[in-house]
Design a protein around this motif. Sequence first.
Motif, short mmCIF file in Angstrom:
data_model
loop_
_atom_site.label_atom_id
_atom_site.label_comp_id
_atom_site.label_asym_id
_atom_site.label_seq_id
_atom_site.Cartn_x
_atom_site.Cartn_y
_atom_site.Cartn_z
N ILE A 1 35.04 45.86 40.63
CA ILE A 1 35.70 45.64 42.01
C ILE A 1 37.34 45.61 41.36
CG2 ILE A 1 35.73 43.03 43.17
CD1 ILE A 1 33.39 41.91 41.92
N SER A 2 38.57 46.05 42.73
CA SER A 2 39.33 46.17 42.08
C SER A 2 40.30 45.49 42.84
CB SER A 2 40.31 47.40 42.81
OG SER A 2 40.02 47.79 43.54
N GLU B 1 43.02 44.85 44.73
CA GLU B 1 43.45 45.58 45.78
C GLU B 1 42.26 45.29 47.63
OE1 GLU B 1 43.62 47.40 42.68
OE2 GLU B 1 45.43 46.07 42.79
N GLU B 2 41.16 45.68 46.63
CA GLU B 2 40.30 45.89 47.54
C GLU B 2 39.73 44.55 48.29
OE1 GLU B 2 35.82 47.24 46.59
OE2 GLU B 2 36.27 46.81 44.97
N ALA C 1 40.19 43.17 54.29
CA ALA C 1 39.28 43.39 52.84
C ALA C 1 37.69 43.12 53.27
CB ALA C 1 39.01 41.81 51.82
N LYS C 2 35.67 43.36 52.49
CA LYS C 2 34.68 42.89 52.82
C LYS C 2 34.48 41.39 52.50
CE LYS C 2 33.25 47.45 54.43
NZ LYS C 2 34.72 47.67 54.86
N LYS D 1 28.88 42.34 44.20
CA LYS D 1 29.14 43.84 43.70
C LYS D 1 27.80 44.51 44.82
CE LYS D 1 30.77 48.33 42.39
NZ LYS D 1 31.73 48.63 42.44
N TYR E 1 40.95 40.30 49.12
CA TYR E 1 41.71 39.11 49.79
C TYR E 1 41.41 37.74 49.04
CZ TYR E 1 45.41 37.08 52.35
OH TYR E 1 45.92 36.05 52.99
N ASN F 1 44.13 42.76 50.41
CA ASN F 1 43.58 43.54 51.49
C ASN F 1 42.97 42.51 53.21
OD1 ASN F 1 42.56 45.20 53.10
ND2 ASN F 1 41.93 47.08 51.43
#
Length: 184
Positions: free
Chosen positions: A73-74, A76-77, A36-37, A178, A79, A33
């Motif tokens: 955690i996915s 996709e979220e 991403a955060k 998380k 990087y 992403n």
Amino acid sequence: MYEKLEEINEVVRNCTKCNLCKNRTNTVLGSGNENAKVMFIGEGPGADEDKIGEPFVGKAGKLMNQAFLGIGISREEVYISNIVKCRPPNNRTPLKEEAEACLDYLRNQVMIIKPKIIVLLGNTALKNILGEEYGITASRGKWIEKKGIKYLPTFHPAALLRDESKKIDFWNDLKLVKKELENY
Ligand code: URA
Ligand code: SF4
């Protein structure tokens, strides 16, 4: 510095700044992403990554996926990237000069993605990003804040394949991530 990841990717694909360019099949810039955060940084592509051009798609990556899934955690979220973008021969640790040649790309990626959290997977990531004075055994699981980014060093997933007893620490470290993510 570039404004888009795709622009960096184009430059990296043609990069000959260090000797690792000689044996690569594909460069591996990173994946995930763009907003991403949290960013995860490993060492460098292995055989599977070199073949496919994506980070953490081999055994270590599968283990990381399992941990992500368990903790919620996915992929996709987040990087995911590496210190070097080309595979070192026989998966050896990148040399200092190789890491230094490649680090501007990673800095540019961080500039674009602007993560709040950076997870450093293993000693290569830790030492090249935060400094040679750090070591994974002493630093893992402890937040280090620098210039508005929270860094969390943890084991490299490949280390868990060699030593199962490290899995629990790795999982606990991901749980810290998380939890910290809930603040953003
Ligand atoms: N190990 C790494 O450090 N990075 C990858 O992308 C795969 C394995
Ligand atoms: Fe360029 Fe990095 Fe590949 Fe070296 S490892 S050739 S610096 S992209």
